[in-house]
Design a protein around this motif. Sequence first.
Motif, PDB file in Angstrom:
ATOM      1  N   LYS A   1     -13.994 -48.757 -26.226  1.00 33.12           N
ATOM      2  CA  LYS A   1     -14.310 -47.630 -27.114  1.00 33.12           C
ATOM      3  C   LYS A   1     -15.791 -47.602 -27.486  1.00 33.12           C
ATOM      4  CE  LYS A   1      -9.759 -47.211 -29.244  1.00 33.12           C
ATOM      5  NZ  LYS A   1      -8.998 -47.287 -30.516  1.00 33.12           N
ATOM      6  N   GLU A   2     -16.370 -48.784 -27.709  1.00 32.30           N
ATOM      7  CA  GLU A   2     -17.787 -48.848 -28.088  1.00 32.30           C
ATOM      8  C   GLU A   2     -18.682 -48.304 -26.984  1.00 32.30           C
ATOM      9  OE1 GLU A   2     -18.665 -52.841 -29.129  1.00 32.30           O
ATOM     10  OE2 GLU A   2     -17.512 -52.796 -30.992  1.00 32.30           O
ATOM     11  N   VAL A   3     -18.338 -48.613 -25.734  1.00 35.51           N
ATOM     12  CA  VAL A   3     -19.131 -48.138 -24.595  1.00 35.51           C
ATOM     13  C   VAL A   3     -19.037 -46.622 -24.482  1.00 35.51           C
ATOM     14  CG1 VAL A   3     -19.398 -48.265 -22.098  1.00 35.51           C
ATOM     15  CG2 VAL A   3     -18.869 -50.325 -23.387  1.00 35.51           C
ATOM     16  N   GLU A   4     -17.834 -46.081 -24.653  1.00 36.85           N
ATOM     17  CA  GLU A   4     -17.646 -44.630 -24.598  1.00 36.85           C
ATOM     18  C   GLU A   4     -18.402 -43.944 -25.732  1.00 36.85           C
ATOM     19  OE1 GLU A   4     -15.845 -42.724 -22.366  1.00 36.85           O
ATOM     20  OE2 GLU A   4     -15.630 -44.512 -21.140  1.00 36.85           O
ATOM     21  N   GLU A   5     -18.441 -44.584 -26.891  1.00 33.86           N
ATOM     22  CA  GLU A   5     -19.173 -44.036 -28.032  1.00 33.86           C
ATOM     23  C   GLU A   5     -20.683 -44.009 -27.751  1.00 33.86           C
ATOM     24  OE1 GLU A   5     -19.139 -42.272 -31.721  1.00 33.86           O
ATOM     25  OE2 GLU A   5     -17.363 -43.032 -30.683  1.00 33.86           O
ATOM     26  N   MET A   6     -21.180 -45.041 -27.095  1.00 34.89           N
ATOM     27  CA  MET A   6     -22.599 -45.066 -26.719  1.00 34.89           C
ATOM     28  C   MET A   6     -22.926 -43.941 -25.731  1.00 34.89           C
ATOM     29  SD  MET A   6     -23.505 -49.075 -26.217  1.00 34.89           S
ATOM     30  CE  MET A   6     -22.644 -50.303 -27.137  1.00 34.89           C
TER      31      MET A   6
ATOM     32  N   SER B   1     -25.348 -48.169 -16.238  1.00 38.47           N
ATOM     33  CA  SER B   1     -25.157 -49.525 -16.773  1.00 38.47           C
ATOM     34  C   SER B   1     -23.965 -49.587 -17.727  1.00 38.47           C
ATOM     35  CB  SER B   1     -26.426 -49.981 -17.496  1.00 38.47           C
ATOM     36  OG  SER B   1     -26.722 -49.121 -18.570  1.00 38.47           O
ATOM     37  N   LEU B   2     -23.732 -48.506 -18.480  1.00 37.99           N
ATOM     38  CA  LEU B   2     -22.584 -48.490 -19.391  1.00 37.99           C
ATOM     39  C   LEU B   2     -21.269 -48.307 -18.647  1.00 37.99           C
ATOM     40  CD1 LEU B   2     -24.056 -46.326 -22.297  1.00 37.99           C
ATOM     41  CD2 LEU B   2     -23.417 -48.721 -22.439  1.00 37.99           C
ATOM     42  N   ASN B   3     -21.283 -47.605 -17.540  1.00 37.17           N
ATOM     43  CA  ASN B   3     -20.056 -47.411 -16.754  1.00 37.17           C
ATOM     44  C   ASN B   3     -19.528 -48.719 -16.177  1.00 37.17           C
ATOM     45  OD1 ASN B   3     -19.727 -44.638 -17.125  1.00 37.17           O
ATOM     46  ND2 ASN B   3     -21.183 -44.150 -15.487  1.00 37.17           N
ATOM     47  N   ALA B   4     -20.394 -49.719 -16.082  1.00 41.99           N
ATOM     48  CA  ALA B   4     -19.957 -51.024 -15.552  1.00 41.99           C
ATOM     49  C   ALA B   4     -18.981 -51.720 -16.487  1.00 41.99           C
ATOM     50  CB  ALA B   4     -21.163 -51.918 -15.303  1.00 41.99           C
TER      51      ALA B   4
ATOM     52  N   ASP C   1     -25.697 -58.059 -19.250  1.00 38.46           N
ATOM     53  CA  ASP C   1     -25.477 -59.421 -18.739  1.00 38.46           C
ATOM     54  C   ASP C   1     -24.379 -60.137 -19.524  1.00 38.46           C
ATOM     55  OD1 ASP C   1     -27.459 -59.047 -16.856  1.00 38.46           O
ATOM     56  OD2 ASP C   1     -29.025 -59.931 -18.121  1.00 38.46           O
ATOM     57  N   SER C   2     -24.403 -59.968 -20.845  1.00 40.77           N
ATOM     58  CA  SER C   2     -23.372 -60.625 -21.669  1.00 40.77           C
ATOM     59  C   SER C   2     -21.992 -60.051 -21.377  1.00 40.77           C
ATOM     60  CB  SER C   2     -23.702 -60.469 -23.152  1.00 40.77           C
ATOM     61  OG  SER C   2     -23.701 -59.104 -23.519  1.00 40.77           O
ATOM     62  N   ASN C   3     -21.903 -58.736 -21.119  1.00 42.88           N
ATOM     63  CA  ASN C   3     -20.611 -58.129 -20.762  1.00 42.88           C
ATOM     64  C   ASN C   3     -20.124 -58.641 -19.416  1.00 42.88           C
ATOM     65  OD1 ASN C   3     -20.173 -56.542 -23.034  1.00 42.88           O
ATOM     66  ND2 ASN C   3     -21.513 -54.927 -22.275  1.00 42.88           N
ATOM     67  N   ASN C   4     -21.043 -58.794 -18.468  1.00 42.93           N
ATOM     68  CA  ASN C   4     -20.673 -59.340 -17.159  1.00 42.93           C
ATOM     69  C   ASN C   4     -20.195 -60.795 -17.270  1.00 42.93           C
ATOM     70  OD1 ASN C   4     -21.302 -56.984 -15.706  1.00 42.93           O
ATOM     71  ND2 ASN C   4     -23.486 -57.520 -15.681  1.00 42.93           N
ATOM     72  N   GLN C   5     -20.852 -61.551 -18.164  1.00 44.89           N
ATOM     73  CA  GLN C   5     -20.439 -62.946 -18.398  1.00 44.89           C
ATOM     74  C   GLN C   5     -19.012 -63.009 -18.943  1.00 44.89           C
ATOM     75  OE1 GLN C   5     -23.359 -64.700 -20.915  1.00 44.89           O
ATOM     76  NE2 GLN C   5     -24.992 -64.533 -19.402  1.00 44.89           N
ATOM     77  N   LYS C   6     -18.704 -62.088 -19.859  1.00 45.93           N
ATOM     78  CA  LYS C   6     -17.354 -62.048 -20.413  1.00 45.93           C
ATOM     79  C   LYS C   6     -16.324 -61.749 -19.335  1.00 45.93           C
ATOM     80  CE  LYS C   6     -18.664 -60.567 -25.053  1.00 45.93           C
ATOM     81  NZ  LYS C   6     -18.650 -59.428 -25.992  1.00 45.93           N
ATOM     82  N   LYS C   7     -16.670 -60.803 -18.456  1.00 43.01           N
ATOM     83  CA  LYS C   7     -15.743 -60.457 -17.371  1.00 43.01           C
ATOM     84  C   LYS C   7     -15.532 -61.642 -16.426  1.00 43.01           C
ATOM     85  CE  LYS C   7     -16.514 -55.507 -17.190  1.00 43.01           C
ATOM     86  NZ  LYS C   7     -17.037 -54.386 -16.388  1.00 43.01           N
ATOM     87  N   LEU C   8     -16.613 -62.338 -16.090  1.00 42.52           N
ATOM     88  CA  LEU C   8     -16.509 -63.502 -15.202  1.00 42.52           C
ATOM     89  C   LEU C   8     -15.671 -64.611 -15.826  1.00 42.52           C
ATOM     90  CD1 LEU C   8     -20.193 -63.643 -13.919  1.00 42.52           C
ATOM     91  CD2 LEU C   8     -18.177 -63.194 -12.502  1.00 42.52           C
TER      92      LEU C   8
END
Length: 709
Positions: A540-545, A533-536, A456-463
């Motif tokens: 680099k941090e997301v790829e590492e996860m 959920s991570l693909n959304a 949700d926080s990542n989506n907020q940043k994108k918005l």
Amino acid sequence: MTELIQETLESTLFELNDLAQLKLFTEEELKMVVEKRREFEYQLRRTIVRKLDFLKYLEFEMNFDLLRRTRKQIRGLKRTRKSTSEFASTKRIGILFEKAIRRWPTDIRLWYQYLSFCEKRRRKKLSSIYARALEINARNTHLWIRAASWEFENNLNIRSARRLMQRAIRTNPNDKLLWVEYFRLEILYLQKVVARRKFLGIEKYEKEKQKEKEKEEKEEKEKEKEKEKEKEKEEEDQDKANEDDQEKEKEKEKKKEKEKEEKEKEELHRKNLKKYLDYSVPMIIYNNATKSISDDLEFRLKFINILKEYPETTKSLNKIYSSLINDFPKNEKSWEIYCEKEFTLTSKITINNLTEIVNSIEKKYKEALKKVNTCLMWRKYTSFYVKIIQILDPIDNAKSIQIYKKKILNLYNRGLKKVNVISESYILEYLKILISFGQLPKSIQICEKVFKKYNDSNNQKKLKKKFNDSDNDDNDDDDDDDEQEDKQIIEITSSFCHIYFSLFIRNKINLLQKNNELFYKEISEFVSKLIQSLNASNGKEVEEMKYIIWKNYLKFLISEQFDMDMILETFWQCIKSFSTFFDRRKIEMIKIMVIKWCYLSEGSEIARKEILKLINFAGISLNFLQNCVNFEQMQIKDQSTIIFLRKLFEYGIDRFGKNSDVIWNNYIEFENENEEFKRSSQLYWKAMKTLNKNHILKFVEKNGKQINK
């Protein structure tokens, strides 16, 4: 030069004769001493004098003096003033030190040697030597402290010690050690004053004296009231007063004024003494120190640690604790020290006074969370309850321990809701506590909530980015309440994903015994949800996860010996899920792990198929190719292994033949082992044509001699 040396040696004749008369040294030994001194004197009169020559000469003289004193003690000779040998050696060593210091005045080690010698043998001149050393080396804080400690401890002169420390602070106002040691000096002197007053019984005497004064003052007041009444009656009867009576009254008034002045002086002295005994001077030093060094919290904690060592310092400690909050209002550590000061101020913590301490600390922590709403502050609040649980006995206080455990969990839940930016360390600590309390399902629920909030926080940043990019012109007019609201931001990395995956497997591990396929379905659904959920989001941090999730997933499937088709299916899903920007070396680690498993458990045929698939899919690196060659060479040598190894080598030559001499060397060694010498020679000349200039020399050094033979 020889005349000067001879004069200095002749000046020691009286000393040598005295030593011979006392029969401390023989004539041969004294001759050896004279010759040794002559050698050292010649060394000191060179054009270029070394410091080492002075140090050797000083070492010789000190050892000679030590030998003289030990022999004197053995023979039972008493010290006499007339003996010239008694003071000649110390005088000579002092002269040598003076000469050395004139040449090297800034050498602090030389000064320390001279001072340590003077502390033992020349104490009268030590103060002047310290003064000279400090004039030259005014920036050396340890020298100032040493001089002040000498004046205080050995010379018993607090005034000179204070002057030295004040001078040191004037020259070095930003030196932390000087402020701390000056603070310690005043406390030590104050403790001496208090101990002396107790030993002499001054406090008891002063208390008794005050009681007597109070009684006398009451009696005098009563007498004065009676006299005033008598005077009023006399004034009515007598209209005229004699001159003698007026003079007597004036003298009485003067005496009263003098008595009042003396009383006021005594009261001032008593008040000043009371202030001094209440650590007023050390607190003045602390205030001045904080003015000069205002932005260092660790510096202030040193003053607190010093005060903790001494009794009756609660008032001054409370002042320092309150100053920490006023000067560092946004620092979590300062609030922690302030909130938990009851632990340090109370001498013994028992079950009876524990509830009072806990209540006062809770109030302070609540106040702290209002002003500093961070994850670290919430963690410090919960760690306070952990300390209390450690203090309590688990057998006698089982109920209270359960109450504090509930408080810890409630605090972590409240922190997850109220903190604006939730750090990963806060979440991981919460999960550790849940696991320690045996609440595994709840820890998984927390992980799910955190992961949703993270998305949700990542989506907020994108918005927000889209909003800012599209409506830059309208931002000045639209200051809505939605933008001003504090939205939570979750900060997690690959370590959280690792713990999340391990917790999920630990919770579902009992299903392994019942149904393997069902367990695989649940894990695959869990992993697919995480990856989706991570693909959304990107980065680099997301790829590492994603890498950590896939790696742990494959490791688990291999270790629990799941079906080959399941493992290979997940393996290819893993490879296809990563973007081209991710670190390919980490993906190679997963590839090597799976290929190794294929060779060890499923056989070489399946492993070869997977290697060929990887080559056709996106190609392989040189490191992965070398690992595949090593795995293949470990198999039983037959025609199929030789054919497949040649395929791998040919692929490596086509792909990396220009910039790698290693692949050529390995291929040639392989053909030589199989006694295919024609092929190896052909490969050698082919390599000489295809390799770059930088790699040809290395290749020739290894293979050129064998070909020539």
